[in-house]
Enzyme design. Structure first.
Site, PDB file in Angstrom:
ATOM      1  N   SER A 118      36.509  43.652  31.562  1.00 42.66           N
ATOM      2  CA  SER A 118      37.506  42.591  31.668  1.00 42.66           C
ATOM      3  C   SER A 118      38.790  43.112  32.296  1.00 42.66           C
ATOM      4  CB  SER A 118      37.792  41.999  30.292  1.00 42.66           C
ATOM      5  OG  SER A 118      37.965  43.006  29.345  1.00 42.66           O
ATOM      6  N   HIS A 139      32.377  39.683  36.131  1.00 43.75           N
ATOM      7  CA  HIS A 139      33.080  39.398  34.881  1.00 43.75           C
ATOM      8  C   HIS A 139      32.669  38.017  34.379  1.00 43.75           C
ATOM      9  CE1 HIS A 139      37.168  38.867  32.667  1.00 43.75           C
ATOM     10  NE2 HIS A 139      36.221  39.248  31.848  1.00 43.75           N
ATOM     11  N   GLU A 151      33.795  35.952  37.576  1.00 43.11           N
ATOM     12  CA  GLU A 151      34.816  36.561  38.433  1.00 43.11           C
ATOM     13  C   GLU A 151      34.135  37.761  39.103  1.00 43.11           C
ATOM     14  OE1 GLU A 151      38.170  38.041  36.145  1.00 43.11           O
ATOM     15  OE2 GLU A 151      39.584  37.506  37.719  1.00 43.11           O
ATOM     16  N   ASN A 189      42.415  37.724  33.461  1.00 43.08           N
ATOM     17  CA  ASN A 189      43.217  38.289  32.379  1.00 43.08           C
ATOM     18  C   ASN A 189      44.666  38.556  32.755  1.00 43.08           C
ATOM     19  OD1 ASN A 189      41.542  38.239  30.109  1.00 43.08           O
ATOM     20  ND2 ASN A 189      40.259  39.787  31.089  1.00 43.08           N
TER      21      ASN A 189
END
Ligand code: CAA
Length: 296
Positions: A118, A139, A151, A189
């Site tokens: 992540s 991801h 992702e 994130n």
């Protein structure tokens, strides 16, 4: 690309194995613990059964998906035939570098090595292999069978060919892939964690209580979960480690983790997985009770 190996059978790993198996791929699910593999297969079975009950898939697809999954406790044996390996082990840089060295030595020379990290740098992970052009981030979002996004993160040396093949494969899983470059937190994130951190600061500074903060974001912004509940769901230790990656990577104080988050992780209140975070969780229950510490 037919043979997929998934390393790590925790929440993300079993979700990733589930999605590949459901879409007809042969999946080799690998974990050091036999017990974790058993639990992962039981979770996949339960989640597939839920999809059958909802009419999202047929009982036959469920059966085929289960039959598509084999397990192994050895990386070397488990990845020998893989065209693509998805690493979904614990979010630790040292562990990931060790696994990638092993993967690079044991995998077919044509295999693509991907990571579900992540926030750890894809470029750094690729640097310990002899095939950095074939290393990429995939991801997935939790819960993997439900969330549409993947992702796809290009490291500094990831080739166009590798990127194109992972984008095409993601679509075959009925996911929506989005390409991003390799900078701290990527896109997901970099945006999500500062929001969660700000929600924790709002609680810490007494702006509002736990349910008030989550209600504002749920009803006001149409988020399916408020940021404090989402932090519990992701794991407060995971949120803290991602914030540290952002803080170190950019050297910008705006990413400094809230002291309350640091204290909660140190005290072992890690959210759903530990039974307590901003909320308290009873095993098997979806009911939320604001953790005693934060109750009025
Ligand atoms: N497997 C299969 N299906 C599942 C499932 C699973 N593990 N979990 C839930 N579902 C299905 C349910 O069957 C249900 O299906 P229908 O819509 O067809 O009825 C649907 O998902 C919704 O589930 P529920 O009714 O049980 O619960 P809900 O409505 O409260 O939704 C949720 C649960 C999907 C988790 C929703 O609350 C949500 O979207 N939350 C936010 C999730 C999120 O933001 N994830 C990203 C986290 S960040 C991350 O993963 C990356 C990172 O790097 C930190």
């Amino acid at each position: 690309m037919n043979n997929i190996a998934v390393i790590g059978s925790g929440t993300m790993g079993n979700g990733i194995a589930h999605v590949f198996a459901q879409h007809g791929y042969n999946v080799s699910l690998i974990d050091i613990s036999e017990d974790s593999l058993k639990k992962a297969l039981a979770t996949i079975d339960k989640n597939l059964a839920r999809q059958v009950e909802k009419g999202a898939i047929s009982a036959e697809i469920k059966q085929k998906a289960i039959a598509n999954i084999s397990t192994s406790t050895s990386i070397k044996d488990g990845i020998a035939n893989a065209d693509l390996i998805v690493e979904a082990a614990t979010e630790s840089i040292d562990l990931k570098l060790k696994i990638f060295k092993e993967m690079d030595e044991a995998a077919k020379s044509t295999a693509i090595l991907s990571t579900n990290t992540s926030s750890i740098s894809i470029t750094k992970i690729a640097s310990v292999t002899k095939r950095p052009e074939k290393v990429i981030g995939m991801h997935f979002m939790n819960p993997v069978p439900v969330m549409k996004l993947i992702e796809v993160i290009r490291g500094y040396s990831t080739s166009n060919e590798t990127t194109e093949s992972i984008m095409a494969l993601s679509k075959k899983l009925e996911k929506i892939p989005v390409e991003a470059n390799d900078y701290p937190g990527f896109v997901a994130n970099r945006i999500l964690m500062p929001m969660i951190n700000e929600a924790i600061y709002s609680l810490y500074e007494g702006v509002a209580g736990v349910s008030e903060i989550d209600t504002v974001m749920k009803l006001g912004m149409a988020h399916p979960m408020g940021p404090l509940q989402l932090a519990d769901f992701i794991g407060l230790d995971v949120c803290l480690s991602i914030l540290r990656v952002l803080h170190d990577g950019f050297g910008n104080p705006k990413y400094a983790p809230c002291p309350l988050l640091i204290n909660m992780v140190q005290a072992g209140h890690k959210g759903v997985k530990s039974g307590s975070g901003f909320y308290q969780y009873k095993a098997g229950s979806k009911e939320l009770a604001v953790a005693e510490r934060f109750s009025k």
